[in-house]
Design a protein around this motif. Structure first.
Motif, short mmCIF file in Angstrom:
data_model
loop_
_atom_site.label_atom_id
_atom_site.label_comp_id
_atom_site.label_asym_id
_atom_site.label_seq_id
_atom_site.Cartn_x
_atom_site.Cartn_y
_atom_site.Cartn_z
N TYR A 198 0.79 -1.23 0.00
CA TYR A 198 0.00 0.00 0.00
C TYR A 198 0.83 1.29 0.00
O TYR A 198 0.26 2.37 0.11
CB TYR A 198 -0.90 0.05 1.24
CG TYR A 198 -1.86 -1.10 1.37
CD1 TYR A 198 -3.07 -1.13 0.66
CD2 TYR A 198 -1.59 -2.16 2.23
CE1 TYR A 198 -3.97 -2.18 0.81
CE2 TYR A 198 -2.47 -3.21 2.39
CZ TYR A 198 -3.66 -3.22 1.68
OH TYR A 198 -4.53 -4.25 1.83
N ASP A 199 2.14 1.20 -0.11
CA ASP A 199 2.96 2.41 0.00
C ASP A 199 2.48 3.52 -0.93
O ASP A 199 2.02 3.26 -2.04
CB ASP A 199 4.42 2.06 -0.33
CG ASP A 199 5.35 3.23 -0.06
OD1 ASP A 199 5.25 3.83 1.02
OD2 ASP A 199 6.17 3.54 -0.94
N ASP A 200 2.58 4.76 -0.46
CA ASP A 200 2.13 5.90 -1.26
C ASP A 200 3.14 6.24 -2.35
O ASP A 200 4.09 5.49 -2.58
CB ASP A 200 1.85 7.11 -0.35
CG ASP A 200 3.06 7.48 0.50
OD1 ASP A 200 4.19 7.34 0.01
OD2 ASP A 200 2.87 7.92 1.65
N THR A 201 2.95 7.37 -3.00
CA THR A 201 3.81 7.72 -4.14
C THR A 201 5.00 8.59 -3.75
O THR A 201 5.67 9.15 -4.61
CB THR A 201 3.00 8.49 -5.21
OG1 THR A 201 2.45 9.67 -4.62
CG2 THR A 201 1.88 7.64 -5.75
N SER A 202 5.28 8.70 -2.45
CA SER A 202 6.36 9.60 -2.02
C SER A 202 7.74 8.97 -2.15
O SER A 202 8.73 9.61 -1.82
CB SER A 202 6.13 10.03 -0.57
OG SER A 202 6.16 8.90 0.30
N ALA A 203 7.84 7.73 -2.63
CA ALA A 203 9.14 7.07 -2.76
C ALA A 203 10.04 7.84 -3.72
O ALA A 203 9.61 8.28 -4.78
CB ALA A 203 8.96 5.64 -3.26
N LYS A 204 11.30 7.98 -3.33
CA LYS A 204 12.26 8.71 -4.15
C LYS A 204 13.14 7.74 -4.94
O LYS A 204 13.35 6.60 -4.53
CB LYS A 204 13.17 9.56 -3.24
CG LYS A 204 12.42 10.46 -2.28
CD LYS A 204 11.66 11.54 -3.00
CE LYS A 204 11.14 12.60 -2.05
NZ LYS A 204 10.28 12.09 -0.99
N PRO A 205 13.70 8.20 -6.09
CA PRO A 205 14.64 7.35 -6.82
C PRO A 205 15.94 7.20 -6.05
O PRO A 205 16.22 7.97 -5.13
CB PRO A 205 14.85 8.10 -8.14
CG PRO A 205 14.54 9.53 -7.80
CD PRO A 205 13.46 9.47 -6.76
N SER A 206 16.74 6.24 -6.41
CA SER A 206 17.99 5.99 -5.71
C SER A 206 18.98 7.12 -5.97
O SER A 206 18.86 7.88 -6.93
CB SER A 206 18.61 4.67 -6.17
OG SER A 206 19.03 4.77 -7.52
N GLY A 246 3.46 4.68 -9.15
CA GLY A 246 2.25 4.93 -8.39
C GLY A 246 2.30 4.27 -7.03
O GLY A 246 3.37 3.87 -6.55
N VAL A 247 1.15 4.12 -6.38
CA VAL A 247 1.09 3.47 -5.08
C VAL A 247 1.32 1.97 -5.25
O VAL A 247 1.30 1.45 -6.37
CB VAL A 247 -0.26 3.73 -4.39
CG1 VAL A 247 -0.46 5.21 -4.17
CG2 VAL A 247 -1.41 3.15 -5.20
N GLY A 248 1.50 1.26 -4.13
CA GLY A 248 1.60 -0.19 -4.19
C GLY A 248 0.37 -0.79 -4.85
O GLY A 248 -0.72 -0.19 -4.84
N TRP A 249 0.48 -2.00 -5.39
CA TRP A 249 -0.59 -2.57 -6.19
C TRP A 249 -1.92 -2.62 -5.45
O TRP A 249 -2.96 -2.27 -5.99
CB TRP A 249 -0.20 -3.97 -6.67
CG TRP A 249 -1.28 -4.68 -7.42
CD1 TRP A 249 -1.88 -5.87 -7.09
CD2 TRP A 249 -1.91 -4.27 -8.65
NE1 TRP A 249 -2.84 -6.21 -8.01
CE2 TRP A 249 -2.88 -5.25 -8.98
CE3 TRP A 249 -1.77 -3.17 -9.48
CZ2 TRP A 249 -3.69 -5.15 -10.11
CZ3 TRP A 249 -2.58 -3.06 -10.62
CH2 TRP A 249 -3.51 -4.05 -10.92
N LEU A 250 -1.92 -3.04 -4.19
CA LEU A 250 -3.19 -3.14 -3.47
C LEU A 250 -3.82 -1.78 -3.22
O LEU A 250 -5.03 -1.67 -3.08
CB LEU A 250 -2.99 -3.87 -2.13
CG LEU A 250 -2.55 -5.34 -2.21
CD1 LEU A 250 -2.61 -6.00 -0.84
CD2 LEU A 250 -3.40 -6.12 -3.21
N GLY A 251 -3.00 -0.73 -3.18
CA GLY A 251 -3.53 0.61 -3.01
C GLY A 251 -4.30 1.11 -4.22
O GLY A 251 -5.06 2.07 -4.13
N LYS A 252 -4.13 0.46 -5.36
CA LYS A 252 -4.81 0.87 -6.58
C LYS A 252 -6.16 0.19 -6.75
O LYS A 252 -6.91 0.52 -7.67
CB LYS A 252 -3.94 0.53 -7.79
CG LYS A 252 -2.59 1.23 -7.82
CD LYS A 252 -1.75 0.76 -8.99
CE LYS A 252 -0.38 1.44 -8.97
NZ LYS A 252 0.48 1.00 -10.10
N LEU A 253 -6.47 -0.76 -5.86
CA LEU A 253 -7.63 -1.62 -6.07
C LEU A 253 -8.82 -1.24 -5.19
O LEU A 253 -8.66 -0.63 -4.14
CB LEU A 253 -7.26 -3.07 -5.77
CG LEU A 253 -6.03 -3.65 -6.47
CD1 LEU A 253 -5.84 -5.11 -6.08
CD2 LEU A 253 -6.11 -3.49 -7.97
#
Length: 550
Positions: free
Chosen positions: A177-185, A199-206
């Motif tokens: 469920y992680d949100d979209t705030s993840a940054k690139p390496s 986007g968000v984790g897969w389950l967050g889209k459902l």
């Protein structure tokens, strides 16, 4: 991580609820051996429980697509074979623990939470990504360094660190469920590489939908889908722990999985836990595997636990997952989420339950349908809420033979919506009569805001009565004539609820609303308008009578 520690097969980490409503932590193998005596999963959040449920289902799909209930190596050969194996498991009444244990023991090396090469659901490359503290890992808080939660149940050490068992549960949750705030390496930023957004984790889209049974064994079995929607076998199961290679990149676009264990263990994020001694203090995170969320009709909808919608109103054959509406009770979404309605299609889990109707017993089974979802803020950048609801119906309501009954349910819900709009107009009229403002280009107006609150109150009052009415629909026991009687009874009850609410609003409005007011018009014609509670109520009662008699 230079040591092997905390093996999920033997360490207690999954929270379950027993028959006396006591909470226990159990190991992965222990859960399967005792699933028939546990009522349900009981983690910190219902969304966390669902992430754990998908992991458990991935194990079951892998095991029983390859072995029979005696543990013999007998891969499924055809759809009938799959249905027969499912029925054998159901009739057994519990999982053959020794069969599942034997498989899991063969994978023991892949289930260490801390491992020098393959820590469970993690990869060391994530250390190049964004570093977060323990409060961000905890889905109850989802607290980053620049967004502090003001009111929480945790503080001090309890907030800044967590046990290995807690970390294992939240590890599944964040991946899902992680949100979209993840940054690139850091490597990507240094090289100037622009990566696609996952986007968000897969389950967050459902718009998640699943079935709950009387105990954990039944819940797992009812969601153990052994055929796809076309009645065919899924491809060979490939859970993430059987991968020979370790993910060392970020944000990889992959084909949509063709088997459920691979889908259920999708690595939507690259994660790496940060531990100090016997506690987890935080984690590192990067974007992970993703695929196009659009799905073409006829290709087989592999993801079975979501509502699918056609955003173009069936002008094309492309479907996307449909999230739940947090402002609505689950039963209000029933036509779209369960029965298949307009531009939506039935989720795979509902189609699976319909296939089980051939086993006869399920026709009289009382289904407990459950939904869970995470609500996100602007552009899915942060988590704002978690939502869950349930609904009980008789399984026979889903049968192809009972289309008349399903149509009656849809019509009854549409009738509720029609009456709710009449309640809204009444509330708006009464508020205008006491001096409220109407809608403008800049504002909704106090009358509209007041009417929205009254409409929400109306739906809250209808919630329990409608659930009881829906649960009372039993096509296997009642005739079509009885259905018509029940339909008329509900219309009468719905109108009565609206009438009572209308009378309450009138009483609360006071004498000023009865006399009303006249508002001078604007523009060339300067036509004035008169608002009074009496005229609004008379119109309301007339509309209710016509609706009920129609």
């Amino acid at each position: 991580m230079k040591e092997r520690e905390f093996n999920l097969l033997e360490e207690p980490w999954i929270k379950v609820l027993d028959g006396e409503c006591r909470i226990h932590e159990v190991s992965l193998t222990g859960l399967f051996e005792q699933a028939h005596i546990y009522r349900d999963l009981c983690g910190e959040l219902p969304t966390q429980d669902f992430a754990v449920l998908r992991l458990l289902l991935a194990v079951l799909h892998t095991v029983f697509s390859r072995y029979d209930i005696q543990g013999e190596d007998r891969p499924l050969e055809d759809p009938d074979d799959a249905l027969e194996r499912w029925q054998e498991l159901w009739e057994l009444g519990k999982f053959p623990g020794e069969v599942i244990r034997a498989y899991l023991e063969s994978q023991r090396e892949n289930f260490y939470l801390f491992h020098p090469e393959k820590p469970f659901y993690q990869c060391e490359h994530a250390k190049a990504g964004t570093e977060y503290s323990a409060p961000k890992l905890n889905g109850n808080l989802s607290e980053s360094s620049n967004k502090i939660r003001l009111f929480t149940d945790l503080s001090g050490k309890a907030k800044e660190e967590m046990s290995f068992a807690e970390a294992a549960r939240w590890l599944l949750y964040v991946n899902a469920y992680d949100d979209t705030s993840a940054k690139p390496s850091r490597e990507s930023k240094e090289k100037g590489v622009k990566l696609p957004s996952t986007g968000v984790g897969w389950l967050g889209k459902l718009g998640i939908l699943f079935v709950s049974g009387d105990n954990l064994f039944e819940t797992l079995m009812l969601n153990l889908i052994m055929q796809d929607e076309r009645g065919e076998l899924f491809e060979r199961e490939k859970p993430v722990w059987e991968r020979t290679e370790v993910a060392d990149g970020e944000r990889i676009q992959i084909p949509f999985p063709d088997n459920l264990s691979e889908l259920y263990t999708l690595q939507s994020r690259r994660l790496y836990l940060k531990r100090e001694g016997q506690k987890v203090k935080g984690y590192f995170l990067l974007g992970g595997d993703f695929f196009d969320r659009e799905f073409k009709a006829g290709a087989g909808f592999v993801e079975p636990m979501t509502v699918w919608k056609n955003p173009d109103g069936k002008k094309t054959d492309i479907y996307v997952p449909r999230r739940h509406d947090f402002s609505k009770q689950f039963w209000r979404e029933c036509p779209a989420a369960v029965l298949g309605h307009k531009e939506n299609r039935q989720p795979g889990i509902i189609l699976w339950i319909k296939k089980l109707e051939n086993l006869e017993w399920i026709k009289n089974y009382e289904l407990n349908l459950r939904i869970v979802s995470v609500q996100y803020g602007d552009k899915d950048f942060f988590v704002t809420n978690v939502f869950s609801d349930s609904l009980q119906i008789h399984a026979s309501l889903l049968s192809e033979m009972n289309e008349v009954w399903r149509n009656a349910v849809s019509d009854s819900i549409e009738f509720c919506d029609e009456i709710s709009n009449k309640v809204w107009r009444l509330a708006q009229g009464i508020n205008l009569a006491v001096g409220g403002s109407n809608k403008t280009k800049e504002s909704k107006g106090t009358a509209g805001i007041f009417a929205d609150h009254v409409k929400a109150d109306f739906y809250n009052r209808m919630d329990s009565p409608f659930r009881r009415w829906l649960y009372g629909l039993a096509p296997e026991a009642d005739s079509d004539d009885e259905l018509m009687n029940k339909r008329e009874q509900w219309r009468h009850e719905c109108v009565n609820i609206a009438r009572v609410l209308g009378n309450e609003i009138i009483r609360q409005a006071g004498t000023a609303a009865i006399f009303g007011r006249t508002k001078s018009g604007s523009g060339d014609d300067k036509k004035s308008e008169t608002f009074s509670a009496a005229s609004a109520m008379n119109r309301f009662l007339s509309e209710l009578k016509k609706a009920e008699e129609r």
